[in-house]
Write a protein that holds these residues in place. Structure first.
Motif, mmCIF file in Angstrom:
data_model
loop_
_atom_site.group_PDB
_atom_site.id
_atom_site.type_symbol
_atom_site.label_atom_id
_atom_site.label_comp_id
_atom_site.label_asym_id
_atom_site.label_seq_id
_atom_site.Cartn_x
_atom_site.Cartn_y
_atom_site.Cartn_z
ATOM 1 N N VAL A 1 0.936 -1.195 -0.065
ATOM 2 C CA VAL A 1 -0.145 -0.061 0.063
ATOM 3 C C VAL A 1 0.871 1.306 0.032
ATOM 4 C CG1 VAL A 1 -1.763 1.278 1.296
ATOM 5 C CG2 VAL A 1 -1.869 -1.152 1.215
ATOM 6 N N LEU A 2 1.841 1.073 0.718
ATOM 7 C CA LEU A 2 2.843 2.474 0.803
ATOM 8 C C LEU A 2 3.430 2.567 -0.539
ATOM 9 C CD1 LEU A 2 4.067 4.586 2.719
ATOM 10 C CD2 LEU A 2 5.877 2.844 3.205
ATOM 11 N N VAL A 3 3.965 1.543 -1.286
ATOM 12 C CA VAL A 3 4.464 1.844 -2.567
ATOM 13 C C VAL A 3 3.743 2.378 -3.494
ATOM 14 C CG1 VAL A 3 5.331 0.809 -4.486
ATOM 15 C CG2 VAL A 3 6.348 0.084 -1.978
ATOM 16 N N VAL A 4 2.383 1.832 -3.723
ATOM 17 C CA VAL A 4 1.338 2.340 -4.663
ATOM 18 C C VAL A 4 1.074 3.841 -4.162
ATOM 19 C CG1 VAL A 4 -1.145 2.201 -5.061
ATOM 20 C CG2 VAL A 4 0.594 0.034 -4.831
ATOM 21 N N VAL B 1 9.582 6.872 2.867
ATOM 22 C CA VAL B 1 9.601 5.902 1.861
ATOM 23 C C VAL B 1 8.603 6.540 0.895
ATOM 24 C CG1 VAL B 1 8.687 3.507 0.905
ATOM 25 C CG2 VAL B 1 10.471 3.858 2.832
ATOM 26 N N TRP B 2 7.534 7.018 1.362
ATOM 27 C CA TRP B 2 6.604 7.717 0.711
ATOM 28 C C TRP B 2 6.976 8.898 -0.132
ATOM 29 C CZ3 TRP B 2 3.817 12.423 1.408
ATOM 30 C CH2 TRP B 2 2.430 12.363 0.574
ATOM 31 N N THR C 1 6.374 5.889 11.714
ATOM 32 C CA THR C 1 5.815 7.171 10.985
ATOM 33 C C THR C 1 7.017 7.590 10.329
ATOM 34 O OG1 THR C 1 4.093 7.602 12.670
ATOM 35 C CG2 THR C 1 5.029 9.380 11.305
ATOM 36 N N GLY C 2 8.048 7.757 10.767
ATOM 37 C CA GLY C 2 9.098 8.306 9.890
ATOM 38 C C GLY C 2 9.663 7.489 8.813
ATOM 39 N N THR C 3 9.531 6.307 9.117
ATOM 40 C CA THR C 3 10.202 5.149 7.857
ATOM 41 C C THR C 3 9.078 5.330 6.561
ATOM 42 O OG1 THR C 3 11.251 3.596 9.334
ATOM 43 C CG2 THR C 3 10.422 2.863 7.064
ATOM 44 N N ALA C 4 7.876 5.478 7.127
ATOM 45 C CA ALA C 4 6.615 5.386 6.055
ATOM 46 C C ALA C 4 6.718 6.610 5.342
ATOM 47 C CB ALA C 4 5.283 5.115 6.686
ATOM 48 N N TYR C 5 6.807 7.918 6.077
ATOM 49 C CA TYR C 5 6.586 8.963 5.363
ATOM 50 C C TYR C 5 8.002 9.289 4.458
ATOM 51 C CZ TYR C 5 6.484 13.950 4.523
ATOM 52 O OH TYR C 5 6.646 15.118 3.895
ATOM 53 N N SER D 1 18.358 4.809 -0.292
ATOM 54 C CA SER D 1 18.152 5.249 0.903
ATOM 55 C C SER D 1 16.696 4.609 1.318
ATOM 56 C CB SER D 1 18.156 6.589 0.985
ATOM 57 O OG SER D 1 19.142 7.289 1.350
ATOM 58 N N VAL D 2 15.886 4.658 0.382
ATOM 59 C CA VAL D 2 14.613 4.036 0.515
ATOM 60 C C VAL D 2 14.651 2.487 0.656
ATOM 61 C CG1 VAL D 2 12.309 3.714 -0.768
ATOM 62 C CG2 VAL D 2 13.229 6.158 -0.548
ATOM 63 N N VAL D 3 15.472 1.999 -0.288
ATOM 64 C CA VAL D 3 15.388 0.558 -0.083
ATOM 65 C C VAL D 3 16.259 0.174 1.383
ATOM 66 C CG1 VAL D 3 16.973 -1.639 -1.008
ATOM 67 C CG2 VAL D 3 15.706 0.059 -2.449
ATOM 68 N N GLY D 4 17.028 0.901 1.659
ATOM 69 C CA GLY D 4 17.642 0.854 2.983
ATOM 70 C C GLY D 4 16.779 0.843 4.145
#
Length: 104
Positions: A5-8, A61-62, A55-59, A96-99
């Motif tokens: 869902v996050l990637v989409v 990556v988004w 939250t920090g990771t999700a944001y 960085s996103v992949v990491g």
């Protein structure tokens, strides 16, 4: 499921950013409608992903996905130039996103 869902949602962030530019200040109907729909669904997906992911990771990556795809779209359409520095910085952003995914 939250990661999908996050990637989409990140992809939809790039869609709404491109539609926002194409709307010319909300003066064109179709891009404005695409912006509104994509923005709403993108935000809802981010909110859903944040129920399971930090939250920090999700944001991060988004934003990373959206920013990268927006720049790539600009390059593909000729609105932005391709430079070695730009390509290297995009690669760093993607890395960085992949990491973040790997360590989460």
């Amino acid at each position: 499921m939250s990661w999908i869902v996050l990637v989409v949602s990140g992809v939809l962030e790039a869609v709404w950013a491109a539609a926002l530019a194409a709307s010319h200040g909300f003066r064109r109907l179709i891009p404005t409608l695409v912006f509104t729909l994509a923005c709403g669904v993108s935000m809802a997906g981010l909110a859903y992903a944040m129920t399971d992911l930090p939250t920090g990771t999700a944001y991060a990556v988004w934003v990373g996905i959206g920013a990268t795809l927006t720049v790539v779209w600009g390059i593909v359409t000729g609105a932005e130039r391709v430079t070695v520095a730009r390509v290297l910085l995009l690669a760093l952003l993607v890395g960085s996103v992949v990491g973040l995914k790997v360590v989460s």
